[in-house]
Design a protein around this motif. Structure first.
Motif, PDB file in Angstrom:
ATOM      1  N   ASP A 206      10.067  -1.051   6.161  1.00 42.73           N
ATOM      2  CA  ASP A 206       9.915   0.327   6.468  1.00 42.73           C
ATOM      3  C   ASP A 206       8.531   0.678   7.563  1.00 42.73           C
ATOM      4  OD1 ASP A 206       8.611   0.572   2.848  1.00 42.73           O
ATOM      5  OD2 ASP A 206      10.402   1.277   4.478  1.00 42.73           O
TER       6      ASP A 206
ATOM      7  N   THR B  53       9.075   9.964  -0.589  1.00 42.72           N
ATOM      8  CA  THR B  53       9.242  11.354  -0.712  1.00 42.72           C
ATOM      9  C   THR B  53       8.988  12.295   0.112  1.00 42.72           C
ATOM     10  OG1 THR B  53       8.738  10.708  -3.255  1.00 42.72           O
ATOM     11  CG2 THR B  53       8.128  12.637  -3.411  1.00 42.72           C
TER      12      THR B  53
ATOM     13  N   HIS C  61       5.655  10.647   1.457  1.00 46.38           N
ATOM     14  CA  HIS C  61       4.926   9.611   1.219  1.00 46.38           C
ATOM     15  C   HIS C  61       6.096   8.498   0.658  1.00 46.38           C
ATOM     16  CE1 HIS C  61       1.628   8.404  -1.821  1.00 46.38           C
ATOM     17  NE2 HIS C  61       2.674   7.807  -2.481  1.00 46.38           N
ATOM     18  N   ILE C  62       4.875   7.175   1.265  1.00 44.83           N
ATOM     19  CA  ILE C  62       5.581   6.193   1.284  1.00 44.83           C
ATOM     20  C   ILE C  62       5.153   5.430  -0.245  1.00 44.83           C
ATOM     21  CG2 ILE C  62       7.091   4.157   1.633  1.00 44.83           C
ATOM     22  CD1 ILE C  62       7.009   4.922   4.484  1.00 44.83           C
ATOM     23  N   THR C  63       5.813   5.103  -1.095  1.00 43.63           N
ATOM     24  CA  THR C  63       5.522   3.909  -1.982  1.00 43.63           C
ATOM     25  C   THR C  63       5.320   2.107  -2.182  1.00 43.63           C
ATOM     26  OG1 THR C  63       5.496   5.276  -3.453  1.00 43.63           O
ATOM     27  CG2 THR C  63       5.370   3.874  -4.609  1.00 43.63           C
ATOM     28  N   ALA C  64       4.026   1.712  -1.338  1.00 43.21           N
ATOM     29  CA  ALA C  64       4.234   0.301  -1.948  1.00 43.21           C
ATOM     30  C   ALA C  64       5.365  -0.144  -0.955  1.00 43.21           C
ATOM     31  CB  ALA C  64       4.777  -0.493  -3.497  1.00 43.21           C
TER      32      ALA C  64
ATOM     33  N   THR D 201       0.778   8.547   3.599  1.00 39.71           N
ATOM     34  CA  THR D 201       1.390   9.682   3.872  1.00 39.71           C
ATOM     35  C   THR D 201       1.066  10.169   4.908  1.00 39.71           C
ATOM     36  OG1 THR D 201       1.451  10.079   1.543  1.00 39.71           O
ATOM     37  CG2 THR D 201       1.633  12.315   2.920  1.00 39.71           C
TER      38      THR D 201
ATOM     39  N   ARG E 205      12.113   4.631  -2.204  1.00 38.23           N
ATOM     40  CA  ARG E 205      10.197   4.658  -2.446  1.00 38.23           C
ATOM     41  C   ARG E 205       9.978   5.890  -1.400  1.00 38.23           C
ATOM     42  NH1 ARG E 205       9.102   0.933   0.445  1.00 38.23           N
ATOM     43  NH2 ARG E 205      11.349  -0.237   1.325  1.00 38.23           N
TER      44      ARG E 205
ATOM     45  N   LYS F  74      13.725  12.829  -3.195  1.00 39.85           N
ATOM     46  CA  LYS F  74      12.944  11.480  -2.666  1.00 39.85           C
ATOM     47  C   LYS F  74      14.088  11.011  -2.680  1.00 39.85           C
ATOM     48  CE  LYS F  74       9.606  11.707  -6.873  1.00 39.85           C
ATOM     49  NZ  LYS F  74       9.072  10.514  -7.752  1.00 39.85           N
TER      50      LYS F  74
ATOM     51  N   GLU G 289       0.909  -1.178  -0.206  1.00 40.06           N
ATOM     52  CA  GLU G 289      -0.064  -0.112   0.009  1.00 40.06           C
ATOM     53  C   GLU G 289       0.993   1.088  -0.419  1.00 40.06           C
ATOM     54  OE1 GLU G 289      -3.452  -1.743   2.591  1.00 40.06           O
ATOM     55  OE2 GLU G 289      -2.632  -0.082   3.797  1.00 40.06           O
ATOM     56  N   ASN G 290       0.560   2.399  -0.325  1.00 42.23           N
ATOM     57  CA  ASN G 290       0.854   3.875  -0.159  1.00 42.23           C
ATOM     58  C   ASN G 290       0.064   4.332   0.929  1.00 42.23           C
ATOM     59  OD1 ASN G 290       1.811   3.192  -3.294  1.00 42.23           O
ATOM     60  ND2 ASN G 290       0.431   3.845  -3.683  1.00 42.23           N
TER      61      ASN G 290
END
Lengths: 113, 113
Positions: free
Chosen positions: B83, B62, B75-78, B20, B60, B57, B17-18
């Protein structure tokens, strides 16, 4: 390279006892910081030194707390007498110069019963 | 005293999941840093942002600094289980000493496999 080294890692003490926390900063770093972390208040700066001289101790909660830095490679944070509300994780951190990365130690977990 | 409010306080998501997380203040900061703290360890610096509107960045992750330099987001992607940790933002007051940072209380992120 060794990071910031703190001791003890864990301490349980009775109310009224003296507690001494120790810190060895990264060699060559000229700034040293003492922080306290609790769930309620988060991470708070207690005091910091530059070239072994205390610069700002406005975060020290009260006279029961004192900190010293007798030389560039050693600092102590002392609590006398300790109280249950002093229970927290105490972090030492160091930095080279101004505006650069602060490196934290692993913390000293203090429980006062 | 500058206050940094972080939200959400807790976040539990599934791997992939993403997400913020946010760091907000009514004060202007000359710079803002994001740290990640894993259980039993001290905070580790992830990034420093200094310019309003700046985006950085890190794989993953931002990071964005608000145009007015009063807020920031991560923001963390995937997201991955690695994490997982406490994400702290810390600001140095505009015009004040860069040596004295104010920390938010953090967002505790759990990424479930």
């Amino acid at each position: 390279d060794a990071g910031v080294i703190q001791s003890p890692r864990h301490e349980v003490t009775e109310m009224g006892q003296e507690v001494t926390l120790r810190c060895k900063p990264i060699s060559g770093h000229d700034y040293l910081f003492w922080y306290r972390q609790t769930m309620m208040r988060g991470l708070e700066l207690l005091i910091y030194f530059n070239n072994n001289v205390p610069i700002d101790d406005s975060g020290m909660p009260e006279d029961r707390f004192s900190a010293k830095m007798p030389n560039a490679s050693f600092s102590t944070l002392k609590i006398q007498p300790s109280e249950p509300r002093d229970s927290a994780v105490y972090f030492c951190a160091s930095r080279l110069g101004s505006g650069n990365t602060i490196y934290f130690g692993e913390g000293s977990w203090l429980t006062v019963v | 005293t500058q206050l940094l409010e972080q939200s959400p306080q807790f976040l539990s998501i599934q791997e992939g999941e993403n997400l913020t997380v946010y760091c907000n203040s009514s004060s202007v900061f000359s710079s803002l840093q994001w740290y990640r703290q894993e259980p039993g360890e001290g905070p580790v610096l992830l990034v420093t942002v200094v310019t309003g509107g700046e985006v950085k960045k890190l794989k993953r992750l931002t990071f964005q600094f608000g145009d007015a330099r009063k807020d920031s987001s991560l923001h963390i992607t995937a997201a991955q289980p690695g994490d997982t940790g406490l994400y702290l933002c810390a600001g140095a007051a505009s015009g004040g000493s860069n040596y004295k940072q104010t920390f938010g209380k953090g967002t505790l992120l759990t990424v479930n496999p």
